[in-house]
Scaffold this motif. Structure first.
Motif, PDB file in Angstrom:
ATOM      1  N   ASP A  28       0.829  -1.205   0.000  1.00  0.00           N
ATOM      2  CA  ASP A  28       0.000   0.000   0.000  1.00  0.00           C
ATOM      3  C   ASP A  28       0.865   1.257   0.000  1.00  0.00           C
ATOM      4  O   ASP A  28       0.551   2.240  -0.682  1.00  0.00           O
ATOM      5  CB  ASP A  28      -0.918  -0.003   1.224  1.00  0.00           C
ATOM      6  N   VAL A  29       1.943   1.225   0.762  1.00  0.00           N
ATOM      7  CA  VAL A  29       2.848   2.374   0.822  1.00  0.00           C
ATOM      8  C   VAL A  29       3.412   2.682  -0.561  1.00  0.00           C
ATOM      9  O   VAL A  29       3.404   3.836  -1.020  1.00  0.00           O
ATOM     10  CB  VAL A  29       3.990   2.103   1.825  1.00  0.00           C
ATOM     11  N   ARG A  30       3.875   1.666  -1.235  1.00  0.00           N
ATOM     12  CA  ARG A  30       4.505   1.898  -2.538  1.00  0.00           C
ATOM     13  C   ARG A  30       3.500   2.338  -3.590  1.00  0.00           C
ATOM     14  O   ARG A  30       3.818   3.160  -4.459  1.00  0.00           O
ATOM     15  CB  ARG A  30       5.253   0.639  -2.964  1.00  0.00           C
ATOM     16  N   ALA A  31       2.285   1.820  -3.507  1.00  0.00           N
ATOM     17  CA  ALA A  31       1.259   2.253  -4.462  1.00  0.00           C
ATOM     18  C   ALA A  31       0.961   3.738  -4.280  1.00  0.00           C
ATOM     19  O   ALA A  31       0.816   4.483  -5.265  1.00  0.00           O
ATOM     20  CB  ALA A  31      -0.010   1.425  -4.277  1.00  0.00           C
ATOM     21  N   MET A  32       0.890   4.186  -3.029  1.00  0.00           N
ATOM     22  CA  MET A  32       0.561   5.587  -2.772  1.00  0.00           C
ATOM     23  C   MET A  32       1.728   6.506  -3.122  1.00  0.00           C
ATOM     24  O   MET A  32       1.531   7.606  -3.650  1.00  0.00           O
ATOM     25  CB  MET A  32       0.146   5.763  -1.315  1.00  0.00           C
ATOM     26  N   ILE A  33       2.943   6.074  -2.836  1.00  0.00           N
ATOM     27  CA  ILE A  33       4.108   6.889  -3.201  1.00  0.00           C
ATOM     28  C   ILE A  33       4.223   6.992  -4.716  1.00  0.00           C
ATOM     29  O   ILE A  33       4.493   8.070  -5.265  1.00  0.00           O
ATOM     30  CB  ILE A  33       5.395   6.297  -2.594  1.00  0.00           C
ATOM     31  N   ARG A  34       3.998   5.880  -5.393  1.00  0.00           N
ATOM     32  CA  ARG A  34       4.071   5.888  -6.856  1.00  0.00           C
ATOM     33  C   ARG A  34       3.033   6.844  -7.446  1.00  0.00           C
ATOM     34  O   ARG A  34       3.332   7.621  -8.357  1.00  0.00           O
ATOM     35  CB  ARG A  34       3.858   4.472  -7.387  1.00  0.00           C
ATOM     36  N   ALA A  35       1.818   6.823  -6.894  1.00  0.00           N
ATOM     37  CA  ALA A  35       0.768   7.715  -7.390  1.00  0.00           C
ATOM     38  C   ALA A  35       1.094   9.179  -7.110  1.00  0.00           C
ATOM     39  O   ALA A  35       0.733  10.067  -7.889  1.00  0.00           O
ATOM     40  CB  ALA A  35      -0.567   7.347  -6.751  1.00  0.00           C
ATOM     41  N   SER A  36       1.784   9.435  -6.001  1.00  0.00           N
ATOM     42  CA  SER A  36       2.096  10.823  -5.630  1.00  0.00           C
ATOM     43  C   SER A  36       3.196  11.432  -6.493  1.00  0.00           C
ATOM     44  O   SER A  36       3.333  12.656  -6.554  1.00  0.00           O
ATOM     45  CB  SER A  36       2.515  10.887  -4.160  1.00  0.00           C
ATOM     46  N   GLY A  37       4.003  10.577  -7.116  1.00  0.00           N
ATOM     47  CA  GLY A  37       5.110  11.075  -7.919  1.00  0.00           C
ATOM     48  C   GLY A  37       6.316  11.496  -7.107  1.00  0.00           C
ATOM     49  O   GLY A  37       7.290  12.029  -7.656  1.00  0.00           O
ATOM     50  N   LEU A  38       6.292  11.259  -5.812  1.00  0.00           N
ATOM     51  CA  LEU A  38       7.417  11.620  -4.948  1.00  0.00           C
ATOM     52  C   LEU A  38       8.513  10.559  -5.050  1.00  0.00           C
ATOM     53  O   LEU A  38       8.239   9.409  -5.410  1.00  0.00           O
ATOM     54  CB  LEU A  38       6.939  11.741  -3.501  1.00  0.00           C
ATOM     55  N   PRO A  39       9.763  10.920  -4.728  1.00  0.00           N
ATOM     56  CA  PRO A  39      10.854   9.931  -4.793  1.00  0.00           C
ATOM     57  C   PRO A  39      10.633   8.802  -3.796  1.00  0.00           C
ATOM     58  O   PRO A  39      10.502   9.048  -2.592  1.00  0.00           O
ATOM     59  CB  PRO A  39      12.104  10.750  -4.462  1.00  0.00           C
ATOM     60  N   ARG A  40      10.606   7.587  -4.305  1.00  0.00           N
ATOM     61  CA  ARG A  40      10.229   6.441  -3.471  1.00  0.00           C
ATOM     62  C   ARG A  40      11.179   6.229  -2.299  1.00  0.00           C
ATOM     63  O   ARG A  40      10.742   6.079  -1.154  1.00  0.00           O
ATOM     64  CB  ARG A  40      10.172   5.179  -4.335  1.00  0.00           C
ATOM     65  N   THR A  41      12.473   6.204  -2.565  1.00  0.00           N
ATOM     66  CA  THR A  41      13.421   5.903  -1.490  1.00  0.00           C
ATOM     67  C   THR A  41      13.358   6.952  -0.389  1.00  0.00           C
ATOM     68  O   THR A  41      13.361   6.619   0.808  1.00  0.00           O
ATOM     69  CB  THR A  41      14.850   5.809  -2.046  1.00  0.00           C
ATOM     70  N   ALA A  42      13.273   8.215  -0.768  1.00  0.00           N
ATOM     71  CA  ALA A  42      13.222   9.288   0.231  1.00  0.00           C
ATOM     72  C   ALA A  42      11.976   9.176   1.097  1.00  0.00           C
ATOM     73  O   ALA A  42      12.031   9.350   2.325  1.00  0.00           O
ATOM     74  CB  ALA A  42      13.270  10.647  -0.454  1.00  0.00           C
ATOM     75  N   GLU A  43      10.834   8.880   0.477  1.00  0.00           N
ATOM     76  CA  GLU A  43       9.588   8.775   1.241  1.00  0.00           C
ATOM     77  C   GLU A  43       9.579   7.526   2.119  1.00  0.00           C
ATOM     78  O   GLU A  43       9.083   7.549   3.247  1.00  0.00           O
ATOM     79  CB  GLU A  43       8.388   8.775   0.289  1.00  0.00           C
ATOM     80  N   GLU A  44      10.117   6.425   1.597  1.00  0.00           N
ATOM     81  CA  GLU A  44      10.198   5.220   2.423  1.00  0.00           C
ATOM     82  C   GLU A  44      11.116   5.452   3.618  1.00  0.00           C
ATOM     83  O   GLU A  44      10.826   4.997   4.733  1.00  0.00           O
ATOM     84  CB  GLU A  44      10.688   4.037   1.585  1.00  0.00           C
ATOM     85  N   CYS A  45      12.205   6.161   3.399  1.00  0.00           N
ATOM     86  CA  CYS A  45      13.118   6.462   4.513  1.00  0.00           C
ATOM     87  C   CYS A  45      12.430   7.332   5.558  1.00  0.00           C
ATOM     88  O   CYS A  45      12.630   7.147   6.765  1.00  0.00           O
ATOM     89  CB  CYS A  45      14.375   7.151   3.994  1.00  0.00           C
TER      90      CYS A  45
END
Length: 387
Positions: free
Chosen positions: A207-224
């Motif tokens: 769910d986290v990755r789906a929402m980050i992908r939709a937001s267009g934000l950098p995945r690694t930075a947001e996951e961190c």
């Protein structure tokens, strides 16, 4: 005040957030509101219930909510001993509200859920909380995001929030808000749940990755950003193996950027990874991949922040505390061998024997420590030790 009371005031002590609703309810009974409501103390924060929230949100239709108060009180008494019968009553009242004021359904169903929680019926509470969310979807109701997140946390802390409800929340908030705002709401809910000790659910990485992908934000930075809060929380010890495996690449980046994360990983004894030696091997490989193991061996300049003897004792106890022999773990032996010079130099004794239920030791680890000259805390001569 009330005309029948000869000017004597009626004083009710309520949380500030409920003051407006209480005033409206009292006006319905013929009491007149007095100007000025001084604060006289503090109470635990509460979310608005029913009919309070209905009265605040739509006072013009408040009579529909107030008309149900006596029925709700009757069903609340019935819910203790006859939860199934009371459930039918709440559903009937919900049908009445749906015909006239459907926007009152979410607070009404949440109130029913709270009543069941008071009586210890968590499954019924979860059912009615889900009904509240279903009403929002079916009737396309406007949602106060802050208020809804508070409700999710309230029921999560009470143990009445299912994984299905959390996943539906992720989908609902993604439909209601723009992608970046939806991700921020979901991230905040996740962080607050974990801060209260509730572990991440298994499907959360997806769910986290789906929402980050939709937001267009950098995945690694947001996951961190998410991981920094989750790893620091008490819930980290109860995170599943799927969580750690999914986020391992980002965790390695975070640990490289923030030394405190490496220290925190050594504080964690993962209780939800699994019961086999392969699960211990995975955790030690995670420590190696993030550089946390170097704090134990003295290879990291921040090694002084970590007590290596204490960590090895806790790790040995962690492996024993699962109710059966954990099996041989070559990674544990390899790490202990690398730690040996620092352990000898430190001079602190390592307790390899203490367990949750009895004294015992991993013979391979004990043999290695003796061979390497690591100081050990040895049980007394009369102690029963399981080897």
């Amino acid at each position: 005040t009330h005309p029948a009371l000869d000017g004597r005031p009626v004083v009710r002590l309520v949380p500030g957030a409920l003051g407006e609703a209480e005033d409206l309810a009292m006006e319905f009974l013929g009491l007149e509101r007095q100007p000025g409501t001084p604060e006289v103390g503090t109470v635990r924060r509460e979310t608005l219930g029913f009919p309070a929230r209905a009265l605040v949100d739509d006072p013009a239709n408040g009579h529909h909510a107030l008309a149900l108060v006596k029925d709700v009180e009757r069903l609340a008494r019935q819910a203790k001993g006859l939860p199934g019968v009371a459930k039918g009553g709440f559903e009937h009242l919900g049908e009445r509200l749906a015909r006239s004021v459907p926007h009152f359904l979410p607070p009404f169903y949440e109130q029913a859920a709270r009543i069941y929680l008071e009586h210890g019926h968590r499954s019924f509470a979860a059912t009615f909380f889900a009904r509240a969310r279903e009403a929002e979807r079916v009737h396309a109701l406007a949602v106060d995001e802050e208020q809804q997140r508070a409700a999710f946390l309230e029921f999560a802390f009470a143990g009445a929030l299912s994984v299905k409800a959390l996943r539906e929340y992720a989908g609902d908030v993604a439909r209601r808000l723009d992608p970046a705002a939806a991700w921020e709401q979901f991230r905040r809910l996740t962080v607050e749940r974990c801060a209260a000790g509730l572990p991440p659910y298994t499907a959360m990485p997806r769910d986290v990755r789906a929402m980050i992908r939709a937001s267009g934000l950098p995945r690694t930075a947001e996951e961190c950003r998410l991981l920094a809060a989750v790893v620091a929380s008490p819930a980290a010890e109860r995170a599943s193996g799927a969580f750690w495996k999914a986020f391992l690449p980002s965790l390695q980046v975070l640990a490289a950027e923030q030394p405190r994360v490496r220290v925190r990983l050594l504080e964690i004894m993962p209780r939800a990874l699994g019961l086999g030696a392969q699960d211990d091997e995975f955790w030690l490989s995670l420590l190696a991949g993030t550089g946390a193991d170097r704090l134990l061996t003295g290879e990291d300049e921040a090694s002084g922040e970590v007590d290596a003897a204490d960590w090895l004792a806790r790790w040995a106890r962690h492996r024993k505390n699962r109710g059966f022999a954990p099996g041989r773990c070559p990674a544990t032996l390899a790490l202990a061998a690398r730690m040996a010079p620092r352990l000898r130099a430190g001079g602190r004794t390592v307790d390899l024997f203490t367990g949750r239920w009895e004294l015992g030791a991993d013979l391979d680890l004990l043999d290695l420590c003796l061979a390497e000259g690591v100081p050990l805390a040895v049980p007394g001569p009369d102690a029963d030790v399981r080897l």
